[in-house]
Write a protein that holds these residues in place. Structure first.
Motif, PDB file in Angstrom:
ATOM      1  N   ARG A 167       1.163  -1.074   0.108  1.00  0.00           N
ATOM      2  CA  ARG A 167       0.172   0.076  -0.353  1.00  0.00           C
ATOM      3  C   ARG A 167       1.058   1.038   0.373  1.00  0.00           C
ATOM      4  NH1 ARG A 167      -0.366  -2.850   4.130  1.00  0.00           N
ATOM      5  NH2 ARG A 167      -2.527  -4.039   3.033  1.00  0.00           N
ATOM      6  N   GLY A 196      -5.522   1.704   2.736  1.00  0.00           N
ATOM      7  CA  GLY A 196      -6.638   0.613   4.182  1.00  0.00           C
ATOM      8  C   GLY A 196      -7.327   0.552   4.266  1.00  0.00           C
ATOM      9  N   LYS A 197      -8.073  -0.430   4.849  1.00  0.00           N
ATOM     10  CA  LYS A 197      -9.320  -0.709   5.153  1.00  0.00           C
ATOM     11  C   LYS A 197     -10.613   0.471   5.537  1.00  0.00           C
ATOM     12  CE  LYS A 197     -12.024  -1.895   8.696  1.00  0.00           C
ATOM     13  NZ  LYS A 197     -12.545  -2.228  10.199  1.00  0.00           N
ATOM     14  N   ASP A 198     -10.391   1.339   5.502  1.00  0.00           N
ATOM     15  CA  ASP A 198     -11.430   2.562   5.815  1.00  0.00           C
ATOM     16  C   ASP A 198     -11.616   3.165   3.971  1.00  0.00           C
ATOM     17  OD1 ASP A 198     -11.578   1.379   8.104  1.00  0.00           O
ATOM     18  OD2 ASP A 198     -10.987   3.755   9.407  1.00  0.00           O
ATOM     19  N   GLU A 249      -9.407   0.003   0.734  1.00  0.00           N
ATOM     20  CA  GLU A 249      -8.132  -1.206  -0.044  1.00  0.00           C
ATOM     21  C   GLU A 249      -9.183  -2.621   0.075  1.00  0.00           C
ATOM     22  OE1 GLU A 249      -4.452  -2.661   2.285  1.00  0.00           O
ATOM     23  OE2 GLU A 249      -4.184  -1.068   1.446  1.00  0.00           O
ATOM     24  N   SER A 250      -9.078  -3.607  -1.029  1.00  0.00           N
ATOM     25  CA  SER A 250      -9.272  -4.746  -0.862  1.00  0.00           C
ATOM     26  C   SER A 250      -8.317  -5.903  -1.444  1.00  0.00           C
ATOM     27  CB  SER A 250     -10.693  -4.540  -1.568  1.00  0.00           C
ATOM     28  OG  SER A 250     -10.171  -4.673  -3.654  1.00  0.00           O
ATOM     29  N   ASN A 290      -6.553   3.953  -3.083  1.00  0.00           N
ATOM     30  CA  ASN A 290      -6.770   3.487  -1.793  1.00  0.00           C
ATOM     31  C   ASN A 290      -5.622   2.792  -0.584  1.00  0.00           C
ATOM     32  OD1 ASN A 290      -9.936   4.164  -2.654  1.00  0.00           O
ATOM     33  ND2 ASN A 290     -10.123   2.011  -3.638  1.00  0.00           N
TER      34      ASN A 290
END
Length: 116
Positions: free
Chosen positions: A48, A88-90, A93-94, A86
């Protein structure tokens, strides 16, 4: 375990390729959120953006340059496009393999961050 992007790069999974060179690949997103939605994926695996280091800076800039090439190939360079990463999760990011979303082909709203 290989990410879906690594498997696409290695041709284990088919994808509709828009552009490819020795450093990255650009494909159509299979779940588009805009009329035009492409992914620009570096062949170097960086999980990331927040995990990129100083050695990755040139590659990150290169990917932005490729975004303009892909936008032209897809016919959205003159009307406008958005590039999203993206982290991170928030942020949504998948897949833990840094990639750029290239969006366009229609007027894009802006849900977060105020007016355009």
């Amino acid at each position: 375990m290989k990410s879906i992007f690594r498997r696409i790069i290695e041709r284990e999974i088919p994808a509709e390729i828009i552009y490819e060179d020795d450093r990255c690949i650009a494909i159509h997103d299979i779940h588009p959120v805009a009329k035009v939605h492409a992914l620009i994926i570096p062949k170097k695996e960086i999980p990331r953006l927040s995990e990129a280091d100083a050695a990755d800076r040139e590659l990150l800039g290169y990917l932005l340059g490729i975004a303009t090439i892909v936008a032209a190939k897809l016919g959205i360079a003159d009307t406008g496009f958005r590039v999203v990463i993206n982290n991170g999760k928030d942020a949504g990011e998948s897949v833990p393999h840094l990639h750029l979303h290239l969006l366009g082909g229609e007027p894009l709203g802006w849900k977060h961050g105020g007016s355009n």
